[in-house]
Design a protein around this motif. Structure first.
Motif, PDB file in Angstrom:
ATOM      1  N   ILE A   1       0.844  -1.197   0.000  1.00 54.43           N
ATOM      2  CA  ILE A   1       0.000   0.000   0.000  1.00 54.43           C
ATOM      3  C   ILE A   1       0.877   1.244   0.000  1.00 54.43           C
ATOM      4  O   ILE A   1       0.661   2.185  -0.778  1.00 54.43           O
ATOM      5  CB  ILE A   1      -0.939   0.010   1.222  1.00 54.43           C
ATOM      6  CG1 ILE A   1      -1.946  -1.141   1.130  1.00 54.43           C
ATOM      7  CG2 ILE A   1      -1.676   1.345   1.317  1.00 54.43           C
ATOM      8  CD1 ILE A   1      -2.824  -1.284   2.361  1.00 54.43           C
TER       9      ILE A   1
ATOM     10  N   ARG B   1       0.986  -6.557  -2.698  1.00 54.80           N
ATOM     11  CA  ARG B   1      -0.311  -6.810  -2.060  1.00 54.80           C
ATOM     12  C   ARG B   1      -0.872  -8.156  -2.520  1.00 54.80           C
ATOM     13  O   ARG B   1      -1.428  -8.925  -1.725  1.00 54.80           O
ATOM     14  CB  ARG B   1      -1.300  -5.681  -2.379  1.00 54.80           C
ATOM     15  CG  ARG B   1      -0.866  -4.314  -1.871  1.00 54.80           C
ATOM     16  CD  ARG B   1      -2.029  -3.339  -1.796  1.00 54.80           C
ATOM     17  NE  ARG B   1      -2.663  -3.096  -3.063  1.00 54.80           N
ATOM     18  CZ  ARG B   1      -2.289  -2.150  -3.938  1.00 54.80           C
ATOM     19  NH1 ARG B   1      -1.252  -1.359  -3.656  1.00 54.80           N
ATOM     20  NH2 ARG B   1      -2.937  -1.975  -5.063  1.00 54.80           N
TER      21      ARG B   1
ATOM     22  N   ASN C   1       2.556   1.727  -3.233  1.00 53.78           N
ATOM     23  CA  ASN C   1       1.649   1.625  -4.370  1.00 53.78           C
ATOM     24  C   ASN C   1       2.076   0.482  -5.287  1.00 53.78           C
ATOM     25  O   ASN C   1       2.095   0.599  -6.511  1.00 53.78           O
ATOM     26  CB  ASN C   1       1.589   2.944  -5.148  1.00 53.78           C
ATOM     27  CG  ASN C   1       0.372   3.024  -6.056  1.00 53.78           C
ATOM     28  OD1 ASN C   1      -0.639   2.362  -5.831  1.00 53.78           O
ATOM     29  ND2 ASN C   1       0.473   3.822  -7.110  1.00 53.78           N
TER      30      ASN C   1
ATOM     31  N   ASN D   1      -8.506  -0.236   0.626  1.00 57.63           N
ATOM     32  CA  ASN D   1      -7.260  -0.993   0.553  1.00 57.63           C
ATOM     33  C   ASN D   1      -7.314  -2.325   1.290  1.00 57.63           C
ATOM     34  O   ASN D   1      -6.619  -3.270   0.911  1.00 57.63           O
ATOM     35  CB  ASN D   1      -6.095  -0.164   1.109  1.00 57.63           C
ATOM     36  CG  ASN D   1      -5.545   0.820   0.091  1.00 57.63           C
ATOM     37  OD1 ASN D   1      -5.305   0.466  -1.058  1.00 57.63           O
ATOM     38  ND2 ASN D   1      -5.361   2.057   0.498  1.00 57.63           N
TER      39      ASN D   1
END
Length: 679
Positions: A402, A410, A405, A596
């Motif tokens: 996160i 993730r 980015n 998120n």
């Protein structure tokens, strides 16, 4: 019951009638079989027997389950469109004959139904003609959102049409008895509109005014906005309650758009209820205005004071309930090391995860397994279920993704957790066999129809995914997996009718958690009645029972209960006693965390009927609406000129209700009334 003639009100279209989420299946199982109704006396909508062009399967004619009703009037442009047009004509003819059969019986003599969020009865949505008959028709967003749970997501529900009897079908027999049942405050607004307005297409249930013997059967929550009912209840109060006084005067302020201190005697006189409370209070207008103004200021100031040296046990029926309810307050509660926090979710929440999302995750995991990406970690015992350090490492990797980015990080973190969960569920010791299990899951998620009840190990896998999302949320604030408890209470099994909590299975685990944490503050989702997602209500009752047992062991007279509500229910300002200001920064955090961390929820497959989008946006909207009410009562200048920056930064407001343990017991008992839920 053998002599009763039964008429099915509505059905989705297209749908396989053998599916568990078709109304036809439901009626056959729970009405015909349970009540002993003679099938020969039942007029049912069996989509499988309605017929199609060239007798082809519905899946061939409508491969994407979309029905274009414009084909009724336009020329088909292809063979597929011709087949679809002919099939629609067959369904239309079925509807005409269905209506004819009802009228040949003399019409419906007894109608029993609920009311939808837009006021629909049957599937006669808002705007339906009061002279409508049985037909194939489209629905609206509110109805689709309400049906999303049954059909496996809004993506499915938005494509389905419905076959429904019409409003004129319901009222054709002028001697009919028609009963509408509504439960919970969520239905209060549409009940008020349906009962208090003249007959109008905007409110379908107003058609029942045609019938002398039509009635609404309502819980207190569903009746809570009925003007005459409110007036009658207040009038019967021997001593005017503070709640009645505050509700009436705050509503007067909001409805007139005037600040509390500016309300005049003529304002009170112009409002029937406000005039009544003025007379019953024995106070002057000025005294009442100042009393309620000062109360609101006190509650607002309390919301800006952060409690210290507290051990807070945050509890939730479902994942994301806490953050949607009062994350803006948590932002301040966690800023001091003097408070301790523990987060607990009581159910697995698996019903909120779609097969399509699980398919996406398992396919991605398969890619990692095929590439051997996790082989070395597997050999070191990284994926052992009890490896807490490795679990937190997964979470850290996700949060790094996160921050950077970096979608790849993730995705890898989520795949690691998926693999760990699969190993725990299947108790496999070989990656070869795990690969086979993943293949089985890919096939399962790709072939099950949406909305079908999952098999037990899939339920567990979906629930563990939601647990992963919850751990990600609180990791934002530095909490590890040991700070989050997942109780997976047994009454939550995904059945149509939810089981009631049981002492050993559901209450004792809560008791053991309370013993372990020893909270000074305990939060609980504070739903007004056993309606909507009734899991909330049942969890509240289980918490109450657990506290009663704990009270036999420890002195909890100083324990505070914080009741919260989120996107399903609202507090009236008079019902809450802590008002927490919400800044734009807090709203941005809410959005960021939700979008998120809650991957299974961000696309809103099971949304609220009030808002077409993610729940974080609806929570923001509610915060804003609540702030506007308080700003109206206190005046804009109170916030603009406030010496405290946090007050000036407020653009939203969240409400909490702080109670003593005794007050919480009383509230719980009032909800339970005569029903004994804990066995």
């Amino acid at each position: 019951m053998k002599k009763i003639k039964f008429v099915q009100i509505d059905e989705f279209y297209p749908i396989d009638s053998t599916q568990q989420n078709s109304f036809y299946y439901y009626i056959k199982k729970f009405y015909i079989k349970t009540f002993g109704i003679d099938p020969n006396n039942a007029l049912l909508i069996n989509v499988n027997k309605i017929g199609t062009a060239e007798n082809l399967p519905l899946s061939v004619i409508f491969p994407d389950n979309k029905v274009d009703l414009s084909l009724r009037t336009k020329l088909p442009g292809s063979r597929v469109e011709r087949l679809q047009k002919e099939t629609i004509e067959i369904v239309d003819e079925f509807c005409t004959q269905y209506e004819k059969k009802i009228r040949e019986m003399g019409g419906i003599g007894f109608f029993l139904g609920g009311i939808g969020p837009d006021g629909h009865i049957g599937f006669n949505v808002q705007g339906s003609d009061h002279y409508s008959t049985t037909r194939l028709t489209a629905t609206n967003y509110q109805t689709q959102a309400a049906a999303s749970t049954d059909l496996g997501g809004i993506e499915v529900a938005s494509n389905r049409l419905v076959i429904t009897i019409g409003l004129n079908t319901i009222t054709y027999n002028k001697n009919a008895t028609a009963i509408i049942i509504a439960a919970g405050e969520a239905k209060a607004k549409i009940v008020k509109d349906s009962v208090e307005n003249e007959a109008s297409n905007k409110y379908p249930a107003t058609v029942l005014q045609k019938l002398r013997d039509s009635r609404f059967y309502l819980t207190n929550g569903a009746a809570s906005l009925l003007s005459e009912r409110i007036y009658d209840d207040v009038e019967k109060e021997t001593k005017l309650s503070r709640l009645s006084l505050e509700k009436a005067v705050i509503n007067l302020s909001v409805n007139t758009g005037k600040e509390l201190l500016s309300l005049s005697k003529s304002d009170y006189s112009g409002d029937k209820l406000a005039n009544l409370v003025l007379k019953k209070s024995g106070k002057t207008v000025k005294e009442i205005n100042e009393l309620i103004y000062n109360d609101i200021v006190e509650r607002f100031n309390k919301g800006m004071n952060t409690p210290l040296n507290q051990t807070i046990l945050h509890t939730a029926p479902h994942h994301d309930d806490i953050m949607l309810g009062y994350l803006a307050f948590i932002n301040h509660l966690v800023r001091t090391h003097l408070n301790k926090h523990h987060f607990a979710v009581f159910t697995s929440g698996f019903t909120a995860v779609t097969n399509s999302y699980m398919l996406e995750l398992t396919l991605k995991l398969k890619e990692y397994l095929n590439a051997g990406a996790f082989d070395e970690r597997y050999k070191t015992g990284y994926f052992e279920p009890d490896n807490a350090e490795a679990k937190d490492s997964d979470i850290s990797l996700y949060l790094d993704g996160i921050a950077e980015n970096n979608k790849a990080k993730r995705t890898e973190a989520t795949s690691r957790r998926m693999l760990r969960n699969i190993i725990e569920i299947y108790e496999e010791t070989s990656l070869r066999y795990i690969n086979d299990r993943v293949d089985e899951l890919i096939n399962y998620f790709g072939t099950q129809y949406p909305g079908k009840k999952d098999i037990p190990h899939v339920q567990k896998l979906k629930g563990m995914l939601r647990e992963w999302e919850e751990e990600l949320t609180w990791a934002y604030y530095g909490f590890s997996s040991k700070d989050v408890s997942h109780l997976r209470l047994g009454f939550y099994q995904g059945n149509i009718f939810t089981e009631n909590p049981e002492l050993q299975r559901d209450v004792i685990p809560i008791l053991e958690l309370i013993r372990k944490i020893k909270p000074t503050i305990l939060t609980v989702a504070f739903d007004p009645e056993g309606s909507g997602p009734d899991t909330h209500y049942k969890v509240l009752q289980a918490v109450s029972e657990a506290l009663k047992l704990y009270e036999k062991e420890e002195d909890i007279s100083k324990l505070k209960i914080w009741g919260y509500r989120n996107v399903w229910y609202r507090f009236h300002p008079a019902e809450a006693n802590i008002y927490v200001p919400v800044s734009l920064n807090s709203m941005a955090i809410l959005d960021n965390v939700f979008m998120n961390c809650y991957g299974s929820q961000k696309d809103a497959s099971f949304p609220s009927w009030e808002y077409d989008g993610p729940f974080s946006q609806l929570a923001r909207q509610i915060h804003v609406e609540q702030y506007q009410k308080i700003r109206n009562c206190l005046g804009k200048k109170y916030f603009l000129n406030n010496p405290i920056p946090r007050a000036r930064a407020a653009h939203g407001m969240l409400f909490l209700k702080e109670m003593s343990v005794k007050e919480f017991y009383q509230y719980s008992m009032e909800l339970r009334k005569s029903v004994e839920y804990i066995k």
